[in-house]
Design a protein around this motif. Structure first.
Motif, PDB file in Angstrom:
ATOM      1  N   ALA A  45       9.627  11.065 -17.621  1.00 52.17           N
ATOM      2  CA  ALA A  45       9.335   9.650 -17.474  1.00 52.17           C
ATOM      3  C   ALA A  45      10.373   8.659 -17.128  1.00 52.17           C
ATOM      4  O   ALA A  45      10.184   7.853 -16.266  1.00 52.17           O
ATOM      5  CB  ALA A  45       8.871   9.268 -18.805  1.00 52.17           C
ATOM      6  N   LYS A  46      11.589   8.927 -17.795  1.00 50.42           N
ATOM      7  CA  LYS A  46      12.938   8.184 -17.242  1.00 50.42           C
ATOM      8  C   LYS A  46      13.128   8.479 -15.496  1.00 50.42           C
ATOM      9  O   LYS A  46      13.374   7.339 -15.017  1.00 50.42           O
ATOM     10  CB  LYS A  46      13.931   8.358 -18.084  1.00 50.42           C
ATOM     11  N   ALA A  47      12.883   9.495 -15.257  1.00 52.18           N
ATOM     12  CA  ALA A  47      13.259   9.728 -13.932  1.00 52.18           C
ATOM     13  C   ALA A  47      12.146   9.148 -13.042  1.00 52.18           C
ATOM     14  O   ALA A  47      12.676   8.800 -11.972  1.00 52.18           O
ATOM     15  CB  ALA A  47      13.326  11.237 -13.543  1.00 52.18           C
ATOM     16  N   LEU A  48      11.195   8.995 -13.447  1.00 51.12           N
ATOM     17  CA  LEU A  48       9.992   8.403 -12.383  1.00 51.12           C
ATOM     18  C   LEU A  48      10.307   7.234 -12.365  1.00 51.12           C
ATOM     19  O   LEU A  48      10.246   6.536 -11.268  1.00 51.12           O
ATOM     20  CB  LEU A  48       8.576   8.854 -13.481  1.00 51.12           C
ATOM     21  N   LEU A  49      10.821   6.314 -13.561  1.00 52.91           N
ATOM     22  CA  LEU A  49      10.905   4.952 -13.424  1.00 52.91           C
ATOM     23  C   LEU A  49      12.139   4.799 -12.609  1.00 52.91           C
ATOM     24  O   LEU A  49      12.133   3.652 -11.931  1.00 52.91           O
ATOM     25  CB  LEU A  49      11.190   4.420 -14.939  1.00 52.91           C
ATOM     26  N   GLU A  50      13.216   5.633 -12.519  1.00 54.11           N
ATOM     27  CA  GLU A  50      14.243   5.393 -11.603  1.00 54.11           C
ATOM     28  C   GLU A  50      13.977   5.298 -10.227  1.00 54.11           C
ATOM     29  O   GLU A  50      14.423   4.750  -9.438  1.00 54.11           O
ATOM     30  CB  GLU A  50      15.283   6.749 -12.041  1.00 54.11           C
ATOM     31  N   ARG A  51      12.977   6.493 -10.066  1.00 57.18           N
ATOM     32  CA  ARG A  51      12.507   6.628  -8.586  1.00 57.18           C
ATOM     33  C   ARG A  51      11.510   5.174  -8.176  1.00 57.18           C
ATOM     34  O   ARG A  51      11.573   4.907  -7.084  1.00 57.18           O
ATOM     35  CB  ARG A  51      11.690   7.979  -8.509  1.00 57.18           C
ATOM     36  N   LEU A  52      10.841   4.897  -9.253  1.00 58.17           N
ATOM     37  CA  LEU A  52       9.850   3.560  -8.779  1.00 58.17           C
ATOM     38  C   LEU A  52      10.892   2.437  -8.401  1.00 58.17           C
ATOM     39  O   LEU A  52      10.544   1.954  -7.405  1.00 58.17           O
ATOM     40  CB  LEU A  52       9.206   3.217 -10.131  1.00 58.17           C
ATOM     41  N   VAL A  53      11.993   2.285  -9.207  1.00 58.78           N
ATOM     42  CA  VAL A  53      12.947   1.213  -8.807  1.00 58.78           C
ATOM     43  C   VAL A  53      13.582   1.501  -7.336  1.00 58.78           C
ATOM     44  O   VAL A  53      13.700   0.582  -6.745  1.00 58.78           O
ATOM     45  CB  VAL A  53      13.732   0.864  -9.812  1.00 58.78           C
ATOM     46  N   GLU A  54      13.980   2.686  -7.310  1.00 60.11           N
ATOM     47  CA  GLU A  54      14.752   3.105  -6.030  1.00 60.11           C
ATOM     48  C   GLU A  54      13.687   2.669  -4.741  1.00 60.11           C
ATOM     49  O   GLU A  54      14.206   2.346  -3.720  1.00 60.11           O
ATOM     50  CB  GLU A  54      15.247   4.481  -6.162  1.00 60.11           C
ATOM     51  N   ARG A  55      12.431   3.114  -4.985  1.00 58.20           N
ATOM     52  CA  ARG A  55      11.516   2.990  -3.995  1.00 58.20           C
ATOM     53  C   ARG A  55      11.287   1.626  -3.736  1.00 58.20           C
ATOM     54  O   ARG A  55      11.394   1.241  -2.527  1.00 58.20           O
ATOM     55  CB  ARG A  55      10.198   3.703  -4.594  1.00 58.20           C
ATOM     56  N   ALA A  82       0.699  -1.046   0.061  1.00 57.06           N
ATOM     57  CA  ALA A  82       0.074  -0.107   0.112  1.00 57.06           C
ATOM     58  C   ALA A  82       0.728   1.206   0.092  1.00 57.06           C
ATOM     59  O   ALA A  82       0.530   2.167  -0.738  1.00 57.06           O
ATOM     60  CB  ALA A  82      -0.913  -0.017   1.032  1.00 57.06           C
ATOM     61  N   GLU A  83       1.776   1.227   0.730  1.00 55.96           N
ATOM     62  CA  GLU A  83       2.787   2.447   0.782  1.00 55.96           C
ATOM     63  C   GLU A  83       3.584   2.575  -0.416  1.00 55.96           C
ATOM     64  O   GLU A  83       3.578   3.866  -0.826  1.00 55.96           O
ATOM     65  CB  GLU A  83       3.888   2.106   2.021  1.00 55.96           C
ATOM     66  N   CYS A  84       3.949   1.587  -1.113  1.00 55.37           N
ATOM     67  CA  CYS A  84       4.639   1.825  -2.323  1.00 55.37           C
ATOM     68  C   CYS A  84       3.627   2.569  -3.311  1.00 55.37           C
ATOM     69  O   CYS A  84       4.039   3.067  -4.158  1.00 55.37           O
ATOM     70  CB  CYS A  84       5.261   0.396  -2.580  1.00 55.37           C
ATOM     71  N   VAL A  85       2.704   1.651  -3.710  1.00 57.95           N
ATOM     72  CA  VAL A  85       1.431   2.163  -4.834  1.00 57.95           C
ATOM     73  C   VAL A  85       1.120   3.576  -4.348  1.00 57.95           C
ATOM     74  O   VAL A  85       1.201   4.311  -5.297  1.00 57.95           O
ATOM     75  CB  VAL A  85       0.394   1.282  -4.612  1.00 57.95           C
ATOM     76  N   ALA A  86       0.869   4.057  -3.010  1.00 60.81           N
ATOM     77  CA  ALA A  86       0.421   5.134  -2.997  1.00 60.81           C
ATOM     78  C   ALA A  86       1.512   6.278  -3.204  1.00 60.81           C
ATOM     79  O   ALA A  86       1.239   7.150  -3.698  1.00 60.81           O
ATOM     80  CB  ALA A  86      -0.053   5.193  -1.574  1.00 60.81           C
ATOM     81  N   ALA A  87       2.713   5.978  -2.687  1.00 61.40           N
ATOM     82  CA  ALA A  87       3.800   7.020  -3.051  1.00 61.40           C
ATOM     83  C   ALA A  87       3.993   7.135  -4.568  1.00 61.40           C
ATOM     84  O   ALA A  87       4.306   8.149  -4.917  1.00 61.40           O
ATOM     85  CB  ALA A  87       5.362   6.515  -2.511  1.00 61.40           C
ATOM     86  N   THR A  88       3.882   6.080  -5.300  1.00 58.96           N
ATOM     87  CA  THR A  88       4.120   6.011  -6.798  1.00 58.96           C
ATOM     88  C   THR A  88       3.096   6.816  -7.265  1.00 58.96           C
ATOM     89  O   THR A  88       3.253   7.602  -8.163  1.00 58.96           O
ATOM     90  CB  THR A  88       4.034   4.618  -7.289  1.00 58.96           C
ATOM     91  N   GLN A  89       1.773   7.012  -6.502  1.00 58.91           N
ATOM     92  CA  GLN A  89       0.531   7.648  -7.368  1.00 58.91           C
ATOM     93  C   GLN A  89       1.134   9.195  -7.396  1.00 58.91           C
ATOM     94  O   GLN A  89       0.880  10.011  -8.087  1.00 58.91           O
ATOM     95  CB  GLN A  89      -0.548   7.320  -6.911  1.00 58.91           C
ATOM     96  N   VAL A  90       1.348   9.582  -5.978  1.00 59.77           N
ATOM     97  CA  VAL A  90       1.989  10.904  -5.686  1.00 59.77           C
ATOM     98  C   VAL A  90       3.077  11.120  -6.469  1.00 59.77           C
ATOM     99  O   VAL A  90       2.944  12.468  -7.115  1.00 59.77           O
ATOM    100  CB  VAL A  90       2.353  10.887  -4.230  1.00 59.77           C
ATOM    101  N   ASP A  91       3.822  10.484  -6.897  1.00 58.39           N
ATOM    102  CA  ASP A  91       5.126  10.668  -7.857  1.00 58.39           C
ATOM    103  C   ASP A  91       4.709  10.880  -9.214  1.00 58.39           C
ATOM    104  O   ASP A  91       5.023  11.880  -9.929  1.00 58.39           O
ATOM    105  CB  ASP A  91       6.113   9.557  -7.803  1.00 58.39           C
ATOM    106  N   ILE A  92       3.574  10.146  -9.808  1.00 59.02           N
ATOM    107  CA  ILE A  92       3.134  10.297 -11.297  1.00 59.02           C
ATOM    108  C   ILE A  92       2.403  11.813 -11.195  1.00 59.02           C
ATOM    109  O   ILE A  92       2.752  12.401 -12.043  1.00 59.02           O
ATOM    110  CB  ILE A  92       2.185   9.237 -11.405  1.00 59.02           C
ATOM    111  N   ALA A  93       1.924  12.036 -10.236  1.00 59.87           N
ATOM    112  CA  ALA A  93       1.065  13.278 -10.282  1.00 59.87           C
ATOM    113  C   ALA A  93       1.939  14.515 -10.272  1.00 59.87           C
ATOM    114  O   ALA A  93       1.801  15.298 -11.156  1.00 59.87           O
ATOM    115  CB  ALA A  93      -0.023  13.429  -9.223  1.00 59.87           C
ATOM    116  N   ALA A  94       2.694  14.656  -9.371  1.00 60.47           N
ATOM    117  CA  ALA A  94       3.868  15.297  -9.354  1.00 60.47           C
ATOM    118  C   ALA A  94       4.597  15.627 -10.559  1.00 60.47           C
ATOM    119  O   ALA A  94       5.337  16.638 -10.897  1.00 60.47           O
ATOM    120  CB  ALA A  94       4.706  15.328  -8.088  1.00 60.47           C
ATOM    121  N   SER A  95       4.908  14.459 -11.308  1.00 59.26           N
ATOM    122  CA  SER A  95       5.552  14.491 -12.366  1.00 59.26           C
ATOM    123  C   SER A  95       4.844  15.117 -13.738  1.00 59.26           C
ATOM    124  O   SER A  95       5.527  15.041 -14.946  1.00 59.26           O
ATOM    125  CB  SER A  95       6.340  13.141 -12.786  1.00 59.26           C
TER     126      SER A  95
END
Length: 476
Positions: free
Chosen positions: A410-420, A365-378
Motif C-alpha cells: 500500500a505504501k509503495a502504491l501511494l509512492e507511485r501515485l505521487v510520482e505519477r 484520464a491518463e492518470c486515473v486509468a494508470a492508477t486503477q491498473v496499479d491498484i489491481a496489479a498491487s
C-alpha cells in the motif's frame, strides 16, 4: 546562504521536559480553569490522524473563548518553549493536528460566532470555530451561501489553514480564492491583520495567502473575512453513468474545455458506487459515474444540462438520472460526501487511508486509468473518487494494518501515485495538505530553493519553532 544552510536555520524545538510541561499546564489552568483539559481521552482525540502516522496526543487541550485568550495561551507557551497545535474539528487527513513533540492543543470550537454579514458586499466575518454548515444555516434567510464544501462539517479556521477545496471548487474556487483577510496570533502572542474587506488590494505582500495553507505553522487564525455568493435562482443536477473511468474523465475534460460553467462535477469509480449504494441505500448503476450540478437561471441551467448531455453521449455516457427535487439532490450529494465512510464499510476491520493528488485537467484520464491498473496489479482495495473538474482525485485505500506485506504494498502504491502525478506536472496534494504525511514529497515537487524559502519564512515568524512543529517543513 545556501539552501541547506537555510533549511538548518531553525531546528525543531526539543520536547519540553516533564517539569516544564507541568508548570505550563499549571499556568494555563490558573488562567483558564476548567477550559484546560488533560484527560487521556480528550488528548487522544486531539491527536487524531487518518494517515499512516501514529496518534501523537498533546499534553493538554485548551478551549479559548476569544482572540485575547489565544494570545495569552501563546504567551504562556512561548515563555516555556512549549509547542502549540491549533485544532478546528480534527477532520484533516495528513496528521496536521498531531503533537509529535508534545505541547498544547488550542481547540477553537468555542470561538464560533458569526461576527458580521455584509450582504451588500457579499462577505462575512467569522471566528475560526464556525463550521461551514453553521455558516450556511446563518446565511440562508439572507439569500446567501458560502460555497466551499469539503464533505466533513469542518471549521472555517481549519479549512483556511489547510487551504481546503471541495465539490464546488471547479466554479467557486478554493479557500485561497474566497478568503479576503484574517486576524492571526503570531508566535510571540501579537495579533496581526493580513488585509481588509476590499475585494482587491496591491498593498504589500499577500499575507492572507501566506497564512492560507500554512497549517498552523506560522500563526493561529482567530478571525476570517470570507467571500459569499447569492443562492442560485435555479440548480440542475444528477448522475450520469459511463462505461469506463477514462470515458467519464474525457467527458469532464471536454466539458471544462468547452467552457460550460459547471458548478460541481464529481467522479466515482464502479467500486466506490457499489460502496455508496450499500452505505447510503441508493440504486445507482455500478459503473463509473459522474455527479454533476449546474447553478444559474432556469434558462442557463437547462442549456448547460443539455450541452453536457451531448458531450456525455459522445463518450458513451447516459442515460441521465436528473434529480429535479432539492431533497433528491441533497441525498445524492450527501452520499458523495459520505464516500469515505462508505468505502471503509467495504472491508470491515481495515483502516481507510485517504490520499489525493491533482494533475492538469488534460492528463486526468491518463492518470486515473494508470492508477486503477496499479491498484489491481498491487492486489489492493482502493475506491476512487474525485473533484475531477479541477483534476483532483482521491484514493480510499483499505488496508489490514496487521498484514505487514499488505502495508508495504500500500505504501509503495501511494509512492507511485505521487510520482505519477508529479511526472504529469501535478501535485502531491490537491487539497489534503502536507502535515506530516506528505512532507517528504515537497522536495521532488518544488525543489530545495522553494523549501529553503519556506524554512526562512518559518524561522522568521516562529524562531523558537513552537507553532505546530514537525509539519510541512522539517525545520520546526
Amino acid at each position: 546562504m545556501s539552501a541547506s544552510a537555510t533549511l538548518a536555520a531553525a531546528p525543531p524545538a526539543p520536547r519540553p521536559s516533564r517539569s516544564t510541561m507541568e508548570s505550563t499546564v499549571a499556568a494555563l489552568t490558573a488562567e483558564f480553569g476548567n477550559l484546560v483539559v488533560t484527560a487521556a481521552a480528550t488528548r487522544e482525540q486531539h491527536g487524531n490522524t487518518a494517515s499512516w502516522v501514529e496518534n501523537q496526543p498533546p499534553d493538554a487541550v485548551v478551549f479559548p473563548q476569544c482572540t485575547a485568550d489565544v494570545q495569552q495561551i501563546v504567551r504562556i507557551c512561548a515563555a516555556n518553549g512549549v509547542p502549540i497545535i491549533p485544532f478546528g474539528t480534527g477532520t484533516s487527513l495528513e496528521g496536521q493536528v498531531n503533537a509529535p513533540f508534545g505541547g498544547i492543543s488550542v481547540d477553537t470550537r468555542d470561538m464560533n460566532k458569526v461576527l458580521a454579514v455584509h450582504s451588500e458586499d457579499l462577505d462575512v466575518v467569522v471566528e475560526p470555530g464556525v463550521t461551514r454548515k453553521q455558516l450556511n444555516e446563518h446565511l440562508r434567510d439572507q439569500g446567501l451561501f458560502f460555497p466551499l464544501d469539503p464533505g466533513a462539517d469542518a471549521a472555517l479556521g481549519g479549512m483556511a489553514a489547510t487551504r481546503c477545496s471541495g465539490t464546488n471548487a471547479v466554479r467557486y474556487g478554493t479557500m485561497k480564492d474566497v478568503t479576503l483577510a484574517m486576524k492571526v496570533v503570531l508566535a510571540n502572542g501579537e495579533e496581526m491583520i493580513t488585509g481588509r474587506r476590499a475585494k482587491k488590494s496591491s498593498a504589500g505582500y499577500d499575507l492572507t495567502r501566506l497564512f492560507v495553507g500554512s497549517e498552523g505553522t506560522l500563526g493561529i487564525i482567530t478571525e476570517l473575512t470570507l467571500k459569499l455568493h447569492g443562492i442560485p435562482e435555479a440548480i440542475s443536477g444528477g448522475v450520469c453513468p459511463f462505461p469506463t473511468v477514462e470515458a467519464a474523465c474525457n467527458a469532464v475534460i471536454t466539458t471544462i474545455q468547452t467552457g460550460i460553467p459547471v458548478a460541481r462535477i464529481e467522479l466515482m469509480d464502479a467500486l466506490q458506487v457499489k460502496a455508496v449504494n450499500a452505505y447510503s441505500r441508493l440504486t445507482l448503476p455500478e459503473t463509473p459515474v459522474l455527479f454533476v450540478e449546474f447553478h444559474g437561471s432556469e434558462a442557463s441551467v437547462a442549456e448547460q444540462s443539455a450541452h453536457f448531455g451531448e458531450i456525455a453521449q459522445e463518450f458513451g455516457g447516459g442515460p441521465f438520472d436528473w434529480a429535479t427535487r432539492a431533497e433528491d439532490r441533497t441525498k445524492l450529494w450527501q452520499a458523495r460526501h459520505d464516500a469515505y465512510w462508505a468505502a471503509g464499510a467495504l472491508r470491515r476491520g481495515s483502516k481507510s487511508i485517504a490520499s489525493d493528488v491533482c494533475v492538469p485537467i488534460s492528463r486526468l484520464a491518463e492518470c486515473v486509468a494508470a492508477t486503477q491498473v496499479d491498484i489491481a496489479a498491487s492486489g489492493l482495495v482502493a475506491p476512487i473518487v474525485g473533484h475531477v473538474g479541477d483534476g483532483n482525485f482521491h484514493l480510499a485505500l483499505l488496508v489490514d494494518t496487521d498484514d505487514h506485506a499488505e502495508v508495504s504494498r500500500a505504501k509503495a502504491l501511494l509512492e507511485r501515485l505521487v510520482e505519477r502525478a508529479l511526472a504529469m506536472d501535478g501535485t502531491c496534494s490537491g487539497e489534503h495538505g502536507i502535515g506530516q504525511g506528505k512532507m517528504k514529497y515537497l522536495d521532488a515537487e518544488l525543489g530545495k530553493p522553494a523549501l529553503a524559502v519556506m524554512a526562512a519564512i518559518k524561522a522568521a515568524l516562529d524562531p523558537a519553532g513552537i507553532l505546530n512543529p514537525g509539519k510541512i517543513v522539517a525545520c520546526g
